[in-house]
Design an enzyme around this catalytic site. Structure first.
Site, PDB file in Angstrom:
ATOM      1  N   GLU A  53       7.029  -6.100  -6.115  1.00 33.79           N
ATOM      2  CA  GLU A  53       6.811  -6.730  -4.804  1.00 33.79           C
ATOM      3  C   GLU A  53       5.593  -7.619  -4.952  1.00 33.79           C
ATOM      4  OE1 GLU A  53       8.643  -6.711  -2.303  1.00 33.79           O
ATOM      5  OE2 GLU A  53       9.952  -4.992  -2.587  1.00 33.79           O
ATOM      6  N   ASN A  84      -3.929  -4.482   0.704  1.00 32.22           N
ATOM      7  CA  ASN A  84      -3.800  -4.908   2.102  1.00 32.22           C
ATOM      8  C   ASN A  84      -3.195  -3.848   3.020  1.00 32.22           C
ATOM      9  OD1 ASN A  84      -1.375  -5.232   0.789  1.00 32.22           O
ATOM     10  ND2 ASN A  84      -0.853  -7.150   1.821  1.00 32.22           N
ATOM     11  N   GLU A  87      12.533  -2.926  -1.529  1.00 28.63           N
ATOM     12  CA  GLU A  87      12.016  -1.696  -0.959  1.00 28.63           C
ATOM     13  C   GLU A  87      12.693  -1.464   0.389  1.00 28.63           C
ATOM     14  OE1 GLU A  87       7.545  -2.216  -1.420  1.00 28.63           O
ATOM     15  OE2 GLU A  87       7.935  -0.517  -2.760  1.00 28.63           O
ATOM     16  N   CYS A 117       1.609 -10.396   2.322  1.00 29.07           N
ATOM     17  CA  CYS A 117       2.338 -11.114   1.268  1.00 29.07           C
ATOM     18  C   CYS A 117       3.415 -12.035   1.810  1.00 29.07           C
ATOM     19  CB  CYS A 117       2.967 -10.112   0.320  1.00 29.07           C
ATOM     20  SG  CYS A 117       3.943  -8.876   1.194  1.00 29.07           S
TER      21      CYS A 117
END
Ligand code: NDP
Length: 487
Positions: free
Chosen positions: A249, A152, A461, A283
């Site tokens: 993630e 994505n 992150e 997400c």
């Protein structure tokens, strides 16, 4: 083919091809046209990537941190200078409209490189006073890290992983999703041009087996994956066999809670951002929109009015607000969720069909879709859809909505819209999520930690928090004498 790269892989400072690797096509999602043909990495190329990364890492780790930072900041400048070219490639790779890619992809990657380039020289340990004797710690790099990306945000994901890894003195081998293989090659080329030594950031292409070979390679110290929960479980288990560090993630089914006293236009705008940006392929999207009964009618009315006028079309037209989904497989999956919403009794207020986009009939477009009357047990309220499908659920009280919002295996994100700030903070304290927003949604600046709890992930992150995931602590005890030995 209009986006054919010089070769499939970028290893040891150069493009490289090995035609023995399995062929796969890169398709422009707006037209279905093949824009590049690549080969998956062979075992020989994977070995070359690991060997060259290990060699580069040894030299890179002993450079002055300020010099490492300078390379990253130079790469950030190069990305910004080439933003349009990179954004057009990102649009070809993903189908996301240029209106988005110009501001949210290469630019976000550049900010990560700039941020971690800036703090590279501040990554230090501590001294510990032991009353005469003392100890000190150093934050040392892990070695060769592997990054594996979803489709994505190909440029952003490559940079969000490379920037902290390299700032801390590691090397990285990055495997993009086979669906979007093009942009990470550009990141590699630019890092090299900015002064990163050959081998420091390698890109190898391929499907799951290539990712698997990297994760299992004894020369690899860490794996950072952006992907779905099932892939995360597999990669985490494989990494555990070698006791490798991980950052995971993963996916989400995040709640977005709108109380009666919320600003209506902001709440509608936030819900649309959190469901329709990138055609819903984000997400952290707030795909379970809980709306309190007092604002429900007004919310749905404005939501439908504003969703109806979203402009779909040619992703290269900067006036277009929504492009296609990334692939035919993703379109089929999302259509399946729309059908299940209808079959399970939700009301489809808008969308769900195939829009007529002139000249782009073969593209993977789907209309932005709003379901109301969704209940907690429906499939569309439980599973990650990864498409522009919003589920609106009703609620009455704060306690009730917190309990229902938390009743999921996921824990990536959450959002609250309310004018009562005490309530906003109270609800955030009670929600089980890694990243939360109050009176806005889905903003993820590099300065802020990002990541999930529960099944949505491990580690964070961005921000200084990422440093802990790309270094380990080395502790040195310093005896000042005399040695107190009983023998
Ligand atoms: P997948 O989980 O299908 O794939 C992710 C990556 O892992 C791909 O590069 C894939 O390769 C690779 N892979 C697959 N199997 C293995 C394996 N056994 N070992 C090593 N690597 C493997 O995710 P998608 O690409 O479909 O992306 C969508 C998902 O990503 C969603 O669930 C979304 O929520 C999540 N995501 C999470 C984000 C976050 O930050 N939390 C951000 C963006 C997306 P290949 O594609 O070649 O099969």
């Amino acid at each position: 083919m209009r986006a054919q790269p010089k070769a499939s892989h970028f290893i040891d400072g150069a493009f490289i091809e090995d035609k023995a690797g399995e062929v796969f096509d890169c398709i422009y999602p707006a037209t279905g046209e093949v824009i590049a043909r690549l080969h998956a990495a062979t075992p020989e190329l994977i070995e070359k990537a690991v060997v060259s990364a290990a060699r580069a890492q040894a030299d890179w780790a002993v450079l002055k941190p300020v010099e490492r930072g300078r390379v990253l900041r130079r790469a950030a400048d190069l990305i910004m200078a080439r933003n349009r070219e990179l954004s057009e490639l990102e649009t070809l790779d993903t189908g996301k409209p240029l209106q988005e890619t110009l501001v949210a992809d290469a630019t976000s990657g550049a900010e990560a490189l700039e941020f971690f380039g800036g703090i590279a020289a501040t990554i230090n340990g501590e001294t510990i006073n032991l009353g005469g004797d003392f100890a000190y710690t150093k934050r040392v790099p892990l070695g060769v890290c592997v990054g594996i990306g979803a489709w994505n945000y190909p440029t952003q994901i490559a940079c969000w992983k490379a920037a902290p890894a390299l700032a801390c003195g590691n090397a990285m081998i990055f495997k993009p999703s086979e669906t979007t293989p093009l942009c990470a090659l550009k990141v590699a080329e630019i890092l090299h041009e900015a002064g990163a030594p050959a081998g420091l950031f390698n890109v190898v292409q391929g499907m799951g087996p290539v990712g698997r070979a990297l994760v299992n390679h004894p020369g690899v110290a860490k794996v950072s994956l952006t992907g779905s929960v099932p892939t995360g479980q597999k990669v985490y288990a494989a990494a555990a066999a070698g006791l490798r560090n991980v950052t995971m993630e993963l996916g989400g089914k995040s709640p977005l809670i709108i109380f009666d006293d919320a600003n209506l236009e902001d709440a509608v705008g936030g819900a649309m951002l959190g469901n329709f940006y990138s055609s819903g392929q984000v997400c952290s999207n707030g795909t379970r929109v809980f709306v309190q009964s007092g604002i429900r009618e007004a919310f749905l009315k404005r939501l439908v009015e504003r969703t109806r006028v979203i402009r779909m079309g040619d992703p290269m037209d900067e006036d277009v607000q929504m492009g296609p989904l990334v692939s035919a497989a993703q379109l089929e999956k999302v259509q399946g969720f729309v059908a299940s919403g209808k079959a399970e009794g939700a009301s489809c207020l808008l969308g769900g069909g195939t829009p007529q986009v002139q000249g782009f009939e073969a593209g993977y477009f789907i209309e932005p879709t709003v379901f109301s009357g969704v209940t907690d047990t429906m499939t569309i309220a439980r599973e990650e859809i990864f498409g522009p499908v919003m589920s609106v659920l009703d609620f009455e009280t704060e306690d009730e909505v917190v309990e229902r919002a938390n009743a999921t295996e996921f824990g990536l994100s959450a959002g609250v819209f309310t004018a009562d700030l005490s309530r906003a903070h109270r609800v955030c304290d009670r929600l089980q999520a890694g990243t939360l927003w109050i009176n806005t949604y889905n903003l993820a600046p590099v300065e802020m930690p990002f990541g999930g709890t529960k099944m949505s992930g491990v580690g964070r992150e961005n921000s200084r928090a990422a440093i802990a995931h790309y270094t380990e602590i080395k502790t040195v005890y310093v005896g000042m004498g005399p040695v107190d030995s009983p023998y």
